[in-house]
Structure formats: C-alpha cells, structure tokens
Design a protein around this motif. Sequence first.
Motif, PDB file in Angstrom:
ATOM      1  N   ALA A1010      -3.522 -14.593  -1.344  1.00 40.05           N
ATOM      2  CA  ALA A1010      -4.725 -15.102  -0.656  1.00 40.05           C
ATOM      3  C   ALA A1010      -4.518 -15.192   0.847  1.00 40.05           C
ATOM      4  O   ALA A1010      -5.472 -15.137   1.613  1.00 40.05           O
ATOM      5  N   PHE A1011      -3.293 -15.329   1.297  1.00 38.36           N
ATOM      6  CA  PHE A1011      -3.011 -15.465   2.729  1.00 38.36           C
ATOM      7  C   PHE A1011      -2.431 -14.158   3.234  1.00 38.36           C
ATOM      8  O   PHE A1011      -1.371 -13.724   2.776  1.00 38.36           O
ATOM      9  N   PRO A1012      -3.062 -13.541   4.159  1.00 40.48           N
ATOM     10  CA  PRO A1012      -2.519 -12.274   4.685  1.00 40.48           C
ATOM     11  C   PRO A1012      -1.278 -12.534   5.523  1.00 40.48           C
ATOM     12  O   PRO A1012      -1.062 -13.628   6.030  1.00 40.48           O
ATOM     13  N   SER A1013      -0.474 -11.491   5.674  1.00 39.65           N
ATOM     14  CA  SER A1013       0.744 -11.616   6.469  1.00 39.65           C
ATOM     15  C   SER A1013       0.393 -11.557   7.947  1.00 39.65           C
ATOM     16  O   SER A1013      -0.693 -11.120   8.356  1.00 39.65           O
ATOM     17  N   LEU A1014       1.375 -11.964   8.737  1.00 42.31           N
ATOM     18  CA  LEU A1014       1.145 -11.991  10.185  1.00 42.31           C
ATOM     19  C   LEU A1014       0.987 -10.562  10.710  1.00 42.31           C
ATOM     20  O   LEU A1014       0.165 -10.308  11.599  1.00 42.31           O
ATOM     21  N   ASP A1015       1.772  -9.661  10.167  1.00 41.69           N
ATOM     22  CA  ASP A1015       1.703  -8.277  10.617  1.00 41.69           C
ATOM     23  C   ASP A1015       0.321  -7.696  10.344  1.00 41.69           C
ATOM     24  O   ASP A1015      -0.262  -7.025  11.207  1.00 41.69           O
ATOM     25  N   ALA A1016      -0.197  -8.016   9.156  1.00 47.00           N
ATOM     26  CA  ALA A1016      -1.525  -7.480   8.798  1.00 47.00           C
ATOM     27  C   ALA A1016      -2.601  -8.061   9.711  1.00 47.00           C
ATOM     28  O   ALA A1016      -3.520  -7.349  10.142  1.00 47.00           O
ATOM     29  N   VAL A1017      -2.477  -9.302  10.024  1.00 51.99           N
ATOM     30  CA  VAL A1017      -3.518  -9.935  10.872  1.00 51.99           C
ATOM     31  C   VAL A1017      -3.490  -9.356  12.266  1.00 51.99           C
ATOM     32  O   VAL A1017      -4.508  -9.037  12.866  1.00 51.99           O
ATOM     33  N   LEU A1018      -2.278  -9.202  12.821  1.00 49.16           N
ATOM     34  CA  LEU A1018      -2.181  -8.690  14.180  1.00 49.16           C
ATOM     35  C   LEU A1018      -2.639  -7.239  14.255  1.00 49.16           C
ATOM     36  O   LEU A1018      -3.267  -6.841  15.262  1.00 49.16           O
ATOM     37  N   ARG A1019      -2.258  -6.480  13.236  1.00 52.01           N
ATOM     38  CA  ARG A1019      -2.676  -5.090  13.269  1.00 52.01           C
ATOM     39  C   ARG A1019      -4.195  -4.986  13.112  1.00 52.01           C
ATOM     40  O   ARG A1019      -4.842  -4.121  13.724  1.00 52.01           O
ATOM     41  N   LYS A1020      -4.759  -5.899  12.313  1.00 45.53           N
ATOM     42  CA  LYS A1020      -6.205  -5.884  12.126  1.00 45.53           C
ATOM     43  C   LYS A1020      -6.942  -6.263  13.399  1.00 45.53           C
ATOM     44  O   LYS A1020      -7.988  -5.730  13.739  1.00 45.53           O
ATOM     45  N   LEU A1021      -6.365  -7.219  14.122  1.00 44.68           N
ATOM     46  CA  LEU A1021      -6.995  -7.638  15.375  1.00 44.68           C
ATOM     47  C   LEU A1021      -6.743  -6.649  16.497  1.00 44.68           C
ATOM     48  O   LEU A1021      -7.347  -6.755  17.566  1.00 44.68           O
ATOM     49  N   ASN A1022      -5.782  -5.775  16.302  1.00 40.68           N
ATOM     50  CA  ASN A1022      -5.458  -4.771  17.332  1.00 40.68           C
ATOM     51  C   ASN A1022      -5.088  -5.460  18.644  1.00 40.68           C
ATOM     52  O   ASN A1022      -5.604  -5.132  19.722  1.00 40.68           O
ATOM     53  N   ASP A1023      -4.212  -6.463  18.514  1.00 35.15           N
ATOM     54  CA  ASP A1023      -3.777  -7.231  19.696  1.00 35.15           C
ATOM     55  C   ASP A1023      -2.724  -6.423  20.450  1.00 35.15           C
ATOM     56  O   ASP A1023      -1.713  -6.016  19.871  1.00 35.15           O
ATOM     57  N   PRO A1024      -2.901  -6.220  21.770  1.00 37.81           N
ATOM     58  CA  PRO A1024      -1.887  -5.413  22.506  1.00 37.81           C
ATOM     59  C   PRO A1024      -0.582  -6.163  22.675  1.00 37.81           C
ATOM     60  O   PRO A1024       0.446  -5.534  22.960  1.00 37.81           O
TER      61      PRO A1024
END
Length: 1415
Positions: A1010-1024
């Motif tokens: 239910a909780f996404p990983s940090l890597d998935a969240v950052l990649r989804k947000l496309n944070d530079p």
Amino acid sequence: MNVGIFNRVNCKNRESDGMYSEWSSLPLEGGGTGVLGSVGGREVVLAVVKQLASHQPSPLTTDAEVEWVLEVLRFGLSLPLTEHEALRDCVYVCYAWLGALLPGSPPATHPPSPAVPPPIAADPHKYANKILNHLHNLFVPRPNETLTFIYQTELGGNLMSKQAVLCHRVLRLARALAESGSLGAREWRSLLALLLAAASALLAPPAPLCADAEHLCDRVLCVLFEVWILACHRCFPSPVLWRTLREQCVRWRHRAPLTEQWARVSLCLTRRLLRHMYGPLFPAMPISEEDAQLVPADMSAEAVVQAWYRILHTIGNPVDLCRPHLISHTPEFLQYSMTSEDGREPSAAPCLSALAGIFHRAMLGLAAHVDAFLGRASERWVPAVAGGGGGGAEREEGDTPPAHRRLAKSFSATRPRDKSERSTPRSSLIGLTSSRPSSVVPTTPPNSITSQVGETERLPLTPLRPSVNSILHLFGEWLFEAALVGTVPAQPQQRSESTPTPPPSDAALNMLSYQPGRAVALGALCRVLCSKQCREQVLAPYLARSYAALQRGLRDPATAAAVVLNAADIFRLDLDGVLVLVPDFINALDRILSDTEPKLECGTIDKRELRKAAISLLLSLVAFPYHYKGLPVPEFPGCNEYGGMTLGAYTRARLSLAVVAGVQAERSDALAVPLLAALYLCVRHAAPAPPPAPAPVSDASARSKPRSEGGSSSGPGSAEDDFADMRDLDPASPMFGSALVVRATYLVCHRLISSWKGELQVSLAALELLSGLAKLHSSQPEFMIEAVERKRAVRWICDYISVQCGRPPQAHSRDLHSCVVAAYACLASWLCPPLLADADCLAALLEVVELGLAGSKSQGKPGEPPKMKDEKELKPVSMRVRDAAESLLMLILDQAGTEGPGPWCRISERWLAEAGHGALRHFVADGHTLLSLLEEPLANSQEPQPTVVVIIRNGWGQYAWSMSCRGAPRCATRVSAACARPVPMSEPPPRPPPVCRALPAAPPCAVDSAFPSLDAVLRKLNDPEAPTLFKLLEQQATLEKKVRDSEDNVVPDEYVPPEPVTEFQTARLFLSHFGYLNIGDKKGGGRLVALEGGAGLSAALAKLDALGARAALTVHVFCARAGQRAAADIVANAAAVDLPPAYIAMLRGLGRPMRRSQGVGPRLQRPPVPADYDGREQVLYWSDSTDEIFFVVPSGHELTESEDQNDSLKSDVDGSCLSVKSGDKGSCWDVSSGGSGGGSGAASYERSVSECERPDRRAPLADKSRALSLELDKLTGSGRRNRDFTPKILIIWLEDFEDHLNLPIDDLLQYCETGQPWRRGEVHVLCAHAVRGGLVRVRAPPAAGVLADGALVAPRLLPDCLRRAARHLARRTRLHTDLYQPPHVRRRHMIQEIAQQFKKDLTEPQLLESLFRAP
C-alpha cells in the motif's frame, strides 16, 4: 448704752493717714438753713420761689436782692420732702442760674427755665460758690432726721422717686459745669465738695437700699469720679480734697458701686498711663468707646500719673473688705449700731453680708490692673451685659437721666453676655463684677466661656512689660495679703492704736464666701510670676511670699484651680526655689486630670482651659524624674512631709500615673494631642536602670495578656478594661519603666481604635506616639519587653487599618486616608527581625498590605472561601493608601530573614568605568526595574571566571549582584589545565553482556504494497534533485556498514574533557535564567526593553541614583545670641567658637558628620565649628529605614560659579543642601519649575553613589499626569509628576527665650534656599532654650507630634525629639499635599521616563541577536 460703741464713736480713725497726713479733711456738714431756718420761713419760700421759677423776666436787679433770694433758696432746699413743689422750684432756679456759667445758650427745657437775674448773668462766678454750697441741702438729712431720704421708706416710693429725679438733675448740672471749662479754682472746690457731700449722704449710712436708691448711688459715684478726672486735668484738686475723697471712700466701702467705679476709673487712667510710659506699641487694654473718653485726650502725662496713683489708693487696702470689723469702724456704722433696737455690733450689720462679693469685685479690678501692666488685657476683662437690671430700668420721663448717662447694670452673674451682643456700655470696666451684692458668688458655674482649645493661640506677653519686681512693688502687698485670706496661720497685721481688734465672733467667721476673691488674687499673683523674662531676677522676699501663698492655694480645693490655670509656665522660668511647689502642683494635677471632671471647685473657670493649663504644667514636669532623680524633695522650713524621698522617685511615680490617667479620661480631641506628647516624654524620661535578671513585665500586664490575645479590636464599651487602667502599676517596681511602655501602648491603641479613629489630628498624634514607642520596644536594652507585646501592638494597628478601610464609602475622605497612610508608616517603624520571624504576625502584616493594594483581603469572614488573586478586582481605597502599602511591603521583603535593611550599593557605571571595565548593557524589565549588566569580572578578581555584574535599580533602591560560571566548586584545587576526571571510589562489579534475540521476520501482507517506495515516488514526481538524494543515501549506508564492521575491533581511549570556553554571553544566560528570554512565549513577551547607552543615559542614571528611596528632608539649624534680631548676625554665629556647650551637644546629637566625597567617616581631629556643616563640604546626616534628614548649619557663604554648576551638591528630593543667600526674595512663590536649582537635582553625599556628572539636557523628561490604572506595566510615561511643596523646617537655639518673638524668619529663609518650591505657610520653626536648671525648653508648632510646645526636655533626649518633630511636620505637610508622591513612586516614574527616552526599537530576534554581540 453700749459704752464700747460710744468710745469707738469718739475714737479718731487714722486709716486716712499717709501721704495726706499733713493736711486735714474738708468738712461736709451741708449748706445750713440760714436765718429763715431759725425764724421759720416756709411761707416766704413758697411765695418767692414760685415767682422766680416762672419764665417771666427776673425782678431781681441788684446784688442785695440776689443775696437775699439765695438765702431763701438755701432754706428752701432743706424743706421736708412733702414740700416737693417748693423743692423742685428751688432746684430749677439754681439750675437756671448756674447755667450762666455754661458757654452758649442753655438747652431748652420743658417747662421753660427760670429767667437769670442781670447781676448773675453779668458775673456768674460771684454767686456760683454760694449756689453750689446751698445745693448740699438737697442730699443731706433734713432737720430732726439722721438719714437721708433714700433710707426713709415710710415716705413712700412716689416722694422718694421725685426727690431722686431732682438729685439726678443736679448731677447732670455738675457734669455739664465740669465739661464747660469755665470754672475757677473756687468753683472747682465747691463743685467737688458738693459731689462729696452728696455721695457721703447717700453712701455712708449702713442701712439697706431700695432699687431707685441704688441707682442714684451708682449715678452720684459715676459723676463724682468723672468730674474728679476733669478737675485733675483743668484744676488739680488740693491735698485737702484728696484726703477728703480718701476718707469718704473708706467709709463707703460697704457699697458695691464704689468698687465698680473705682475699678472703672483707675483702669481708664492705667490705660492712658501705660501709653505715656511705654508708647503706642504697648498692648492697649480693650475698653468701650465711652470709657476711652473718660480721660481727656489732652490731659498731661504728669496729671495722669498723679491722678492714677491717688485714685488707685482711694479706697485704701482692698483686702480690708474681707474684714467686717474694719469696714464697720466708721461713725455712721457706730451711730447706726447705737440707734438700733437690738444694739448689735457694727460688724454684724446686714449690709456687710455683701462684703464677700465686693471683695471679689475689688480683686477682679486689681487683677485687671495687673494684666494691663503685663499687656495681657483681653476680652475676658470686657464685661457681659446682663439683661433687665432691676434698678437700671429706663424711664420715659423727660426729667430722668438720659440713657447714655445712666450706669448700666453690666455685672449680673446669672446671665453671661452672648457673643452676638455687640454693644458695650460706658461702664464696661466696672463689669469685672456684678452690681448686685447678692449675685456676686453664683450658686452654679455659668460656663460662659466658649473658647475652643486650639482655635486661637494665646498672644505672647509683650517684651515691653515691666519687671516682676516693679509690678509687685505696686500691687504686691495687696496681692500677698489677699492670697492668704482665710488661711491658718494668717499673716499678722500691723494696726494702729485706733484700729479696733476683731471681735471674738470673727475668729470663727466662715471665710468660704471670700474664696472667689482670694482665687482671683492668686491667679493675678501667678500671672505676675509667670511674666518673668529670661534674664530677669526676682527679689527673694517676693519669691518666698509667693511660694507660701501658692502652696496654701494649691492645698485649698476652692483656689487650686485658679493657681493651676494661671501658673502654667511657672517651672519654665528659672525661678529660684520653685521646686518647693512640685509636690503640691502634682497633687493638683492629679485631681484635675484623673477624671473627666476636675475634683476641684472651678467656679466660673472654664474647665477646658483648666485642663489645658494642667497639661501645659505636665509638659514642664515630665523631665523631672530623670533630671532630679537624686535630689531630696524640697520642703518649706519646719515641714517634713516627704522626709527621705527624692524628687526623682516621687515625681516618676506620680507624674506617670497622672499622665496615663489623663490620657485615659480625656474626652476632648484637642486636648488629647498635647496629652499624648506628655505621655511619650514621660515614658522616655522614666527609663529605669536594667534589672539584674529578666523578669515578667508585671502582674498587671500578665493579667491583661489573655484578653488582648483573644482579640485586639475591642469595642467602645471596653474602656474600663484592665489593660486600659494604668493605676494598678507599682511605681516602686524595678520594671516600672518597662510596664509603663507596655501599658501606654495598650492604652493608646485601644483609644485609637475606639475613640479617636474619626479625628485626624488625634489619630496622627497617636500613631506618631506609637512609632516612638516602637523604638523603645525593639531597641532599648533597659526595657525587658517580651516579643508578644510587640506582636499585640502590631495586631492593634493592623485592626485599625482594617476598620478604617472597611468603613462605608460615604465615610471615606482625605482625612481618613491620611490616617490610614500614617498607620502604614507606623507599622513600618515596628518592623524588626524578631517580629517578622513570627508567622502569625507576618500573616497579619501581609493581610493589611493586601488590603491596601487591592482594597480587599483574600481571606474573608470565617466560613467564607478565600478569593484567589486572579478573582479579585483591584480597587484600593486611594492611590495614597496603595503607595503606602507598597512601601510597607518592600520594607517587609527587605528585612524578613535578615538582621535589618541592607546597605545602599555604591557600585555605579562611573565607578566601573574608572576601574577600566567595558561598556554595560542596559535593559528595563517589567516597566519598573532597570538592569545594567557588565559581562566581565571585576578588576580586583584573583581568578577570572565567566562573570556577569548586574546593577539593579527599582523604586526601592539600588542593588548589585555578581554571578560567575564555574566548572568546579571554589573549594577545588586550582590547576592551570582542565579539571581532572573524578576517580571512582570503588570498582563497579562486572556486568554480563546483554543478549539480544532476533525477532522473527514478519510475513508479507497487503499493507506492504500500500505504501510506495521512495524511489518510485521520486521517479514519479520527476524531481531533479532525486539523484543527489539517492547518492547521499548510498554514502550514508556505506559509512554505517563500515562502522558496524569495525566496532568490535576498536579499543576505546580515556575521555579527555574539552578546554574551557573563553567566550560567554553571560548577560544572555542571566536573562534566560530569570525568564526574560522565553522565545515564542507570547504571554511573557515584551518584558524586556533594551536601552541605548551614551552620555545622556549616564546622566539620567546619575540623577536616578541621587533620588533616594527614603523620604529626604533638609533641616536648617541656627543659633541666636541674646538680643540678636538681624539675620546676618544670627547666621554669622555659625563660625564662632564660643557658642553655648548645650547647643554644640544638641548639634552633635542630631546626626553624624557626612563629607561630600568620602561619605560617613570619622570626625575631624580638631573640634568642628557649626559652620563646617554648611553643605559645602559636609552636613549632619541621620537616617532610618524610611526617612533621612540632612541637618545644615547655614554659614552665609555665597555660591561661586563653579559651585553653582556642580550638580553633585543638589538633590531632587529637597533641593540643594548648600546654605545660599538668595537674591530673589520672591522665589518662594515660583512654582512653575523646579525653582532656582536648575534641571538637575542635589546632594548625594556618597549616600548612594559617588559624584554624578552633569546630565545631558538634550531632552527633558515628559510631564504627564499620573494614570489611575493599577497595571503599571502598561504605563508609557512617568504618570503623575511631583508638584508638592517642600516644607521649610528651622531649628533655632535661643540664648534668650524672649527672642522667639522677634526672630527674622523671613530674612533667615533667604539663607535656606534649596531650589525646591515652598510656601510661607509651610515654614515651621522649632526653638530650644537651655534653662538654668539644665533642662531645655522647647517651642514648637502645634503639629510637631511628640514634641509639644512648652515641654521641658532632658538634653540627652533633645536631638531625638527634634528629629521626630521635624519628621512629623514633614509628614503632615505631605499628607496635606494631594499630589505628593512617595520616593519609591518617584523613582519608578523616573525609570519609566528613562525607558521612554532611551528605548531601542528592536524586535525579539534583533534583541536576541544583540546579546551575542559586544555592547
């Protein structure tokens, strides 16, 4: 026949011998009847006189005809009273013919006057003597009669009244002839002889008089003396006439009008005599306008002197009036006795029953003469007008004497004159007594005196008055003899061989009726003695006779009141041997003051004035127990009533009980104030030697403890409680002084709360007395007083404050609040460490403090729940009460848990700067506390540590704290390196390594996905920035793995403490520890205000330091030599070296020398002169917990320019302490600014700080009205400015006490300028004069507290009494000033003004940031 009486008739009376012994008296046998009397010429008279009495022209044209008609008139005037018409016509003819002597036309009469014959009109002086001689027959007894017509009651009232009218007509004619000024010597002689014969015929017989006859006697005496005075002015009577007048007056002394007219005429002459002798500055006797015209304005001084002395001795010795056997030794009395049916003695004649009243009136007249010479003549000698005198009723007939010529009946003792009656009769000076013999001694006291004690002060005696010896030379013999009337043994009298001896019955004569006259004589004698001036010497014989008379007078209840009333100053005047009267005066004082009503016969004496005089005597005696403690009681020769007793022991017991009984019984508020002063001085002088061992106070005090422990606020009905009754004290007890202090405290506290709480003056005096007693309770080792007594007194005062504050709102006034403020000041004087150590007493004190601050107590009535602080509404009864409660609270906090108030801190910014320290940080906390912080150790520190020095300034003073940060206690060994690690005392037991069991792995579940990983969240947000974060996470994971791998293989090293930090923000630490830097705390925000430093702030702080937290007062001291009246001469005495030792001793006792720069230090090596304390270099300084006084001795030095600019010599409280001669005499009225002292204020004398620098005048402090809000934190300005006026208090030492009347106060005030505004009405002068006995006589204003005017004080107590008087006068002035601010309020407002003027506008972050930077 009584042979003894017959022999006395033929005996020659030598009473009139003396200054007229070389002359014979004038015979007064009457005019005779002539030839017609021998042959019978009634028909001739009726025929001739009827024609002459008509208004037709006179048929007489020759001198022979006139001579013949005069013989007819001679016989006609001697006709019986039944021939009234013939008598009337004869009088009309004589009146008309003598009218030719009057200037101008005679007044018109009805019926018209008879015509004057041409021979008489041409030469009236030729016939005037015969006509005047013939008029004798109108008054003398008729042929075959022994008494004149007024004694013949069988004739009927109608005939007697008609004859009296004719006599009045003749008297008016005599008065008109005397005023005309056209009489020659022969006419004056005949006129005076006529009046003497008329008076002799009417007054000499001892028979009783009717109302009309008494009125005629008054009239004939009035005319006789008035005409006699005119004769002394125009044609001075011969010695023959003077001797005749004296002999006749001696025969008339049984008639009351004689004494009245004698007093009236002699007093008028005395008034004129004193004007000639002493000039117009001598106080004139107040007499009526008509009496003032009795003596002609152009009468020469020589004639006045001669007439005054002769008239004064006209009636002989007035004391003979109390000896009926001498008064009755006249031919008329002896003849009356021989012809009486019962043959009684002459001294038993009924008319002699009035002698007591006549003697009283004569003594009043004599006393009026004495007072006139003393310059003390006042309104009490002006008579009261009685209503409706019987014989003085006015008639409407035209032939009666006019109203302005009648003798007014002004002496009725039954009805005193009301003050609303303005008119004063011409016979006002007769009004010393009553014209009715039966009403001389009233049966009940009239209580006519309505003077209120304290309303008007008695005027001092004039310095122009004659000496005591001179007055006693004139009146001493009469006064001494009258003062001993009725005493046993009586003074033997010298009698001539013709003077009869008193009959045996006179030995048992009741002399009580003569005591009022004796009391008047004693009062006059006392006033003469008390008029003694400072350097005057009274002859020893006069003193001895006076003391003998006063002793007998004091032991007689009928006269003791008169002695006490008039001898209030007898012990203040350095009279030789006066101590012999001390026991008798004390006995009299005890009988006057011990009860509400005196146990003496007061008569007409005002009882309030009597008690006032008794209190004044008491004030002059209170120092005797201490001063004369070893002197045996002086007694008269041959007396041994006080054998073996010392004056100190006797007076110590009697005076203490008398003054305490007086305070207990006094019901007059005005008299209670001096009584309280007497009580305080009595307690101070009654200090005994310390006992060998502590003992209970007394049985009486032990009995009073349970009652006062249970409740201190007794109701009014407890006035008779044991603790209020002081008469059970044992004077012989060694603890008498201690018991007296305790009982005086109980008595004053009880009366304060039960009787005096509604009276301002008495309440203030009582509270001042309690303040003085507080010092005896706490500081005198000779008073072994238990702490419970002090506690009980404090509870009484607390209850008084609660009762006053709890009164209904309509009862609140400025006076009530002044009493409450004074009560708080009284509580402050009772504070001491043992008292504050008691929990109950401390709770009671804090309760009344809470009551003053909030207006109510948290702890209400029993059973009510207490109110919390945040639940109460702050409503103090007044701002003054709140300020007083704040002052008391600070004193409690300052002294609780200590041995007394701490010393004033001397550390200041200037001192730190001179020591080489850096700048300070300045803050104002909570709007009323100024903090100055130095972030470095003091220069004299041996071990530098991180230190902060805090100078705290608030409304209560200046304090300094020093705090250091240390890594180890001070007892640790000093090393240069860091502190070593502490060594354990024993090895700890080994511990097994902990065993950690791994937890089983959790099974996967749906929640994991239910909780996404940090890597998935950052990649989804496309944070530079995501690569950078991942890189940091990998580095951290690598480091943690490396540490875990090497953790087991590393051996730990010994821990070494770091090096000490050398830079601290100690100011930040101090402010943080005390809660001033609570970041983010909105509730406590804004408590701290940073100030901008600089020269302006330094000057403002110096001015604040100069303003002490105690009430400051400047008192100027002078020494006036005898006779000095110039201010420059008095001021110049300060530099003299031969000043009185008593003055030097007083000066040294007032305070300690204080130098300007070194503070209080040792005295000079050389003996200082008073000019050393003129304020330029040093002053005399005294202080306690609430007050401080600077005593300055002005020396007259002018200020130089440099001194004028030196602000260290000025004070904001009471101005400059320098003695400056101001050139602007009107500066005392300039209240628009701070006075001539400039903008900065005055002398600190190292009391608080060293010399202050001149403040920067860049911006004046704001002047705003004081806010009425109790939340002082919200005040943005100074509030109410201090606009009060500073009282001027002068202490003047007098070498001659009489000089207090001529002191140049206005000129001396020019040497006392302090730069503060003052008003002339608030100048108070305290005078001190050393009497020869060693005591000091004090003259003080009425509001001087425990130092009453006229008190005799021991030299050792004088400085303390003067200080207390000065403090009380200053407090009274402050209480009467609505805008007065206490010192702590003044300092608080000045701190608020400094915060407003030098405030830095910083936000909270900026304030915190500034703490990390150097100041």
